[in-house]
Enzyme design. Structure first.
Site, PDB file in Angstrom:
ATOM      1  N   ASP A   1      69.019   3.298 -14.147  1.00  0.00           N
ATOM      2  CA  ASP A   1      69.947   2.158 -14.158  1.00  0.00           C
ATOM      3  C   ASP A   1      70.089   1.531 -15.538  1.00  0.00           C
ATOM      4  O   ASP A   1      69.265   1.763 -16.419  1.00  0.00           O
ATOM      5  CB  ASP A   1      69.425   1.062 -13.212  1.00  0.00           C
ATOM      6  CG  ASP A   1      69.590   1.438 -11.756  1.00  0.00           C
ATOM      7  OD1 ASP A   1      70.434   2.313 -11.453  1.00  0.00           O
ATOM      8  OD2 ASP A   1      68.875   0.856 -10.915  1.00  0.00           O
TER       9      ASP A   1
ATOM     10  N   TYR B   1      57.287   6.811 -12.327  1.00  0.00           N
ATOM     11  CA  TYR B   1      57.848   5.618 -12.956  1.00  0.00           C
ATOM     12  C   TYR B   1      56.716   4.662 -13.279  1.00  0.00           C
ATOM     13  O   TYR B   1      55.705   4.616 -12.572  1.00  0.00           O
ATOM     14  CB  TYR B   1      58.829   4.914 -12.011  1.00  0.00           C
ATOM     15  CG  TYR B   1      60.214   5.507 -12.010  1.00  0.00           C
ATOM     16  CD1 TYR B   1      61.161   5.080 -12.925  1.00  0.00           C
ATOM     17  CD2 TYR B   1      60.576   6.492 -11.091  1.00  0.00           C
ATOM     18  CE1 TYR B   1      62.449   5.602 -12.935  1.00  0.00           C
ATOM     19  CE2 TYR B   1      61.857   7.028 -11.085  1.00  0.00           C
ATOM     20  CZ  TYR B   1      62.782   6.578 -12.018  1.00  0.00           C
ATOM     21  OH  TYR B   1      64.049   7.102 -12.026  1.00  0.00           O
TER      22      TYR B   1
END
Lengths: 265, 265
Positions: B52, B110
């Site tokens: 994103d 992540y």
């Protein structure tokens, strides 16, 4: 009237150095603007010393006189909310009226960071000088040791220096290498942090030391040559002035442990 | 035709995410522009997945087909010299023509970084979410453990997700706290890095996990409630979507150790 002493960190990338100058956009200007916004006082702060354009600080120190009644423990948060996010005031204490942050500084430590890996460290790119090619770190450590002690540092001062004396004392100087980012199977040498602690520093002194030390690391000079050029008292005998991007004012120390909170000094 | 596989790091602060989109200014656009400048080919790259706007990557992976004769070991330096300093290609290898960087990704990790100290960490401000107030890190670790395993992660997916299945497997999830920046005598809790490794991630999944986990840390939810809301398969039962600034695509792993240089996989 109270005398307030504060510690400030800043990312120097976007500023014309610490100290107020005709071109504006300095860290000092922004601190004084924030103080004015907070207390309504148009005043001048006194710092432990200046830093050049692009140089960073982990622990710069300044003091100023205020008639404001704002409690000392409120100042950090109040100033930070009025400052750009690349300047953060981390400590504030009240000190005796006669305290002067430049005159009473006992020692300062600068850190210069060289990235000796193949690729730039993306997330620390503003705080490192990226050096291409192999460095002999042991030779650099040896060269650094020749600077320890009390010497005339004319060789390592800007030709523009107007100081009456270039005699300074380096108390300690050392290298710490962080190899955690090195990639196996490559010629990555790690992140090389050079720390220099001294009584005071001349204009460009750490950057000229580092420009010269990198020539030692590259094999262009011997470690012993540092002693020889120091004796010469001639700027022309040293290496280039290293880029400001790798330099950080790490800490400023005072003999004020008795009247400040324990985590300040 | 050759199939080249590359690893890239980027600071996502200034980009509209990884993947090409109508508004432009994406990491993918810049990589494709740099490839065109280098080889003259107007081509599309395939990445392991999107990130994103504002999300960073330490090890994003992409591949593309090229007719260029440039040796694979020349590509990193050649591309980096044509890229902005906030995007760095760190590895390049040739892979079999059938290799696809998204379909063959075995697992992704992540990392989400929370600064739980009183003050922002100036020099890492672009890569951390600054949390005010105390966090119960042990409770967060306990909450995190309820996510490990194969589950329907609808609760932790954006309502906009169009994926046919929300079943994913979290292989591991853990917290590492760095207290080296904590100042004695303060309520500083350190820099809290949360790592989540899984087969794949839904849109906003890590950020919703983190927004919910911070509520666990704040005492607004119990660690056990994570299991309950997971069962609910309802986005409304989870916490807010945490800010993108703390998120980094840490690593993407493949079963390709046999034909790449040892430091890649």
């Amino acid at each position: 009237m109270r005398n307030l002493l504060m510690k400030v960190s800043y990312d120097g990338t976007n500023y014309n150095g610490f100290q107020t100058q005709p071109g504006g956009n300095t860290v000092q200007d922004l601190l004084e603007d924030a103080i004015e916004l907070l207390s309504g006082e148009k005043l001048k702060i006194t710092a432990s010393g200046r830093t050049d354009a692009g140089v960073h600080a982990r622990g710069q120190v300044f003091n100023f006189y205020t008639a404001s009644k704002i409690p000392v423990e409120r100042w950090c948060i109040a100033l930070n909310s009025r400052l750009s996010e690349d300047i953060v005031v981390t400590d504030a204490v009240e000190v005796p009226l006669e305290f002067h942050s430049r005159r009473e500084a006992k020692q300062k430590t600068y850190r210069y960071t060289i990235n000796a890996n193949q690729f730039p460290d993306l997330f620390n790119r503003r705080y490192q000088f990226h050096h291409h090619g192999r460095l002999d770190i042991t030779a650099m450590e040896e060269g650094l040791r020749h600077l320890i002690g009390t010497h005339d540092f004319t060789t390592f001062a800007s030709r523009k220096s107007t100081k009456p004396s270039h005699v300074r004392t380096i108390y300690d100087a050392w290298i710490e290498t962080d190899t955690s980012m090195c990639r196996p199977g490559t010629r990555d040498q790690g992140i090389i942090h050079t720390y220099v602690t001294g009584s005071g520093f001349l204009q460009h002194m750490v950057r000229i030391i580092m420009g010269t030390l990198m020539e030692v690391g590259e094999g262009k000079r011997t470690p012993e040559s540092i002693s020889v050029i120091l004796e010469a008292k001639n700027r022309a005998t040293a290496g280039p002035t290293a880029m400001s991007t790798g330099l950080m004012l790490w800490d400023v120390e005072y003999d004020i442990t008795s009247f400040v909170k324990p985590d300040f000094a």
